[in-house]
Design an enzyme around this catalytic site. Sequence first.
Site, PDB file in Angstrom:
ATOM      1  N   ARG A  60      -7.821   4.174  -4.697  1.00  7.90           N
ATOM      2  CA  ARG A  60      -9.264   4.072  -4.396  1.00  7.90           C
ATOM      3  C   ARG A  60      -9.791   5.398  -3.865  1.00  7.90           C
ATOM      4  O   ARG A  60      -9.051   6.179  -3.272  1.00  7.90           O
ATOM      5  CB  ARG A  60      -9.507   2.997  -3.329  1.00  7.90           C
ATOM      6  CG  ARG A  60      -9.232   1.591  -3.787  1.00  7.90           C
ATOM      7  CD  ARG A  60      -9.788   0.590  -2.777  1.00  7.90           C
ATOM      8  NE  ARG A  60      -9.721  -0.756  -3.311  1.00  7.90           N
ATOM      9  CZ  ARG A  60      -8.744  -1.622  -3.054  1.00  7.90           C
ATOM     10  NH1 ARG A  60      -7.759  -1.285  -2.235  1.00  7.90           N
ATOM     11  NH2 ARG A  60      -8.756  -2.823  -3.592  1.00  7.90           N
ATOM     12  N   LYS A 115      -6.186   0.538  -7.341  1.00  7.11           N
ATOM     13  CA  LYS A 115      -5.013   1.349  -6.980  1.00  7.11           C
ATOM     14  C   LYS A 115      -5.394   2.813  -7.103  1.00  7.11           C
ATOM     15  O   LYS A 115      -5.689   3.297  -8.199  1.00  7.11           O
ATOM     16  CB  LYS A 115      -3.829   1.034  -7.902  1.00  7.11           C
ATOM     17  CG  LYS A 115      -3.425  -0.429  -7.902  1.00  7.11           C
ATOM     18  CD  LYS A 115      -2.850  -0.872  -6.566  1.00  7.11           C
ATOM     19  CE  LYS A 115      -2.721  -2.386  -6.511  1.00  7.11           C
ATOM     20  NZ  LYS A 115      -2.228  -2.857  -5.213  1.00  7.11           N
ATOM     21  N   LYS A 168       0.800  -1.241   0.000  1.00  6.29           N
ATOM     22  CA  LYS A 168       0.000   0.000   0.000  1.00  6.29           C
ATOM     23  C   LYS A 168       0.825   1.280   0.000  1.00  6.29           C
ATOM     24  O   LYS A 168       0.329   2.348   0.356  1.00  6.29           O
ATOM     25  CB  LYS A 168      -1.003   0.056   1.191  1.00  6.29           C
ATOM     26  CG  LYS A 168      -1.874  -1.138   1.369  1.00  6.29           C
ATOM     27  CD  LYS A 168      -2.429  -1.690   0.095  1.00  6.29           C
ATOM     28  CE  LYS A 168      -3.429  -0.805  -0.588  1.00  6.29           C
ATOM     29  NZ  LYS A 168      -3.819  -1.382  -1.919  1.00  6.29           N
ATOM     30  N   THR A 169       2.071   1.188  -0.415  1.00  2.00           N
ATOM     31  CA  THR A 169       2.905   2.392  -0.442  1.00  2.00           C
ATOM     32  C   THR A 169       3.109   2.912  -1.867  1.00  2.00           C
ATOM     33  O   THR A 169       3.875   3.862  -2.066  1.00  2.00           O
ATOM     34  CB  THR A 169       4.283   2.110   0.182  1.00  2.00           C
ATOM     35  OG1 THR A 169       4.853   0.977  -0.499  1.00  2.00           O
ATOM     36  CG2 THR A 169       4.173   1.817   1.662  1.00  2.00           C
ATOM     37  N   GLY A 170       2.471   2.262  -2.835  1.00  2.00           N
ATOM     38  CA  GLY A 170       2.642   2.666  -4.241  1.00  2.00           C
ATOM     39  C   GLY A 170       3.494   1.674  -5.022  1.00  2.00           C
ATOM     40  O   GLY A 170       4.052   2.018  -6.066  1.00  2.00           O
TER      41      GLY A 170
HETATM   42  P1  A3P Z   1      -4.911   3.852  -2.229  1.00  2.00           P
HETATM   43  O1  A3P Z   1      -5.663   2.964  -3.158  1.00  2.00           O
HETATM   44  O2  A3P Z   1      -5.213   3.608  -0.800  1.00  2.00           O
HETATM   45  O3  A3P Z   1      -5.006   5.323  -2.606  1.00  2.00           O
HETATM   46  P2  A3P Z   1       0.267  -0.650  -3.635  1.00  2.00           P
HETATM   47  O4  A3P Z   1       0.390  -0.683  -5.116  1.00  2.00           O
HETATM   48  O5  A3P Z   1       1.593  -0.797  -2.947  1.00  2.00           O
HETATM   49  O6  A3P Z   1      -0.799  -1.575  -3.128  1.00  2.00           O
HETATM   50  O7  A3P Z   1      -0.178   0.817  -3.226  1.00  2.00           O
HETATM   51  C1  A3P Z   1      -1.434   1.335  -3.588  1.00  2.00           C
HETATM   52  C2  A3P Z   1      -1.358   2.828  -3.396  1.00  2.00           C
HETATM   53  O8  A3P Z   1      -0.499   3.407  -4.368  1.00  2.00           O
HETATM   54  C3  A3P Z   1      -2.680   3.522  -3.625  1.00  2.00           C
HETATM   55  O9  A3P Z   1      -3.345   3.507  -2.389  1.00  2.00           O
HETATM   56  C4  A3P Z   1      -2.270   4.913  -4.124  1.00  2.00           C
HETATM   57  O10 A3P Z   1      -2.488   5.927  -3.169  1.00  2.00           O
HETATM   58  C5  A3P Z   1      -0.769   4.792  -4.370  1.00  2.00           C
HETATM   59  N1  A3P Z   1      -0.270   5.321  -5.642  1.00  2.00           N
HETATM   60  C6  A3P Z   1       0.870   6.040  -5.791  1.00  2.00           C
HETATM   61  N2  A3P Z   1       1.051   6.387  -7.053  1.00  2.00           N
HETATM   62  C7  A3P Z   1       0.023   5.873  -7.757  1.00  2.00           C
HETATM   63  C8  A3P Z   1      -0.331   5.918  -9.137  1.00  2.00           C
HETATM   64  N3  A3P Z   1       0.432   6.541 -10.030  1.00  2.00           N
HETATM   65  N4  A3P Z   1      -1.481   5.307  -9.511  1.00  2.00           N
HETATM   66  C9  A3P Z   1      -2.263   4.677  -8.576  1.00  2.00           C
HETATM   67  N5  A3P Z   1      -1.969   4.596  -7.260  1.00  2.00           N
HETATM   68  C10 A3P Z   1      -0.836   5.184  -6.856  1.00  2.00           C
END
Ligand code: A3P
Length: 322
Positions: free
Chosen positions: A275, A273, A57-59
């Site tokens: 949400r 991703k 969940k860090t991107g």
């Molecule tokens: P949220 O869905 O809570 O906003 P991971 O891929 O490690 O599971 O992390 C998901 C998180 O990546 C998303 O959390 C979102 O905030 C973040 N993120 C960062 N850059 C992004 C991008 N370019 N597109 C989509 N999500 C991104």
Amino acid sequence: LQTLPPVDLAEKYFQIFPEEMDPLWQNPCHDKRHKDIWSKEKTCDRLPKFLVIGPQKTGTSALHSFLTLHPAITSNFPSPVTFEEIQFFNGPNYHNGIDWYMDFFPFPSNVSTDFTFEKSANYFDTEVVPKRAAALLPRAKIIALLINPVDRAYSWYQHQRAHQDPAAINHTFHEVVTAGLSASKELLTLQSHSLKPGTYATHLEHWLVHYQLHIVDGALLRSNPALVMDGIQRFLGVTPIFNYTQALVFDEGKGFWCQRLEGGRPKCLGKSKGRKYPEMAPETRAFLTEYYREHNLELLRLLNRLGQALPTWLREELQSTS
Ligand code: A3P
């Protein structure tokens, strides 16, 4: 001198050396005795040159997708079970052995500048992983992404709600993070998965025993990915330097940076991703800021020790609690 049939001999051996029942895979070509019995048909190079270790969940998916745009960088073949992630070093897959792992990677090209990698986001906070990774991939480069652990915890909770986890559906986020030890097992599991990965310094110390890490500010990856990708390219030593300013485009509807396709159209990550969910309740944020205070101070000391830049969110978190 006595001996036994092979299976009996193995049983006897593991009675004497029970600690060796848990294997620690090493690169067969790093030890002559192993290389001599490793099949001539096989290579030892079908392994990643770098790992993106998470946490979740860090991107990490955004980073994965940006990395694969690079002409010299290749990811693993996707796992049918865990989507793109292999999750080799952290769980039962480790016992499938090195051949199983190598099958996820293309045969190495003759080009030494080609970089294969894999991203498994739960490597970060699984204690056994750094030791296992270092045994098989001693020269691998390691990338970790950190965002404010308070936001990471909330993102995980929302992720679990979206996956219909009853504990997340039936409890508010505040109830999850403040639950006491008498709470149900399901609630405590959700609490642990929400909170534990965010104690960053503890996990990073396990990795630092074996590796130098490239620690990336996930908030910066979100707001200015081209800048972060330049830093990652320098860390990896990958050539040619790919121009991410041209390759990415900000999508207003999605609210995130996405791949720029021919004609300038964006190709973004899927709905799971980035949400849309309500803001965290201020009292929950305050509770978690306090919860992570000591851990964030540890992280501050660790980053200072390593001479690494402090993420803006870390400065802000520590200011709001001092
Ligand atoms: P949220 O869905 O809570 O906003 P991971 O891929 O490690 O599971 O992390 C998901 C998180 O990546 C998303 O959390 C979102 O905030 C973040 N993120 C960062 N850059 C992004 C991008 N370019 N597109 C989509 N999500 C991104």
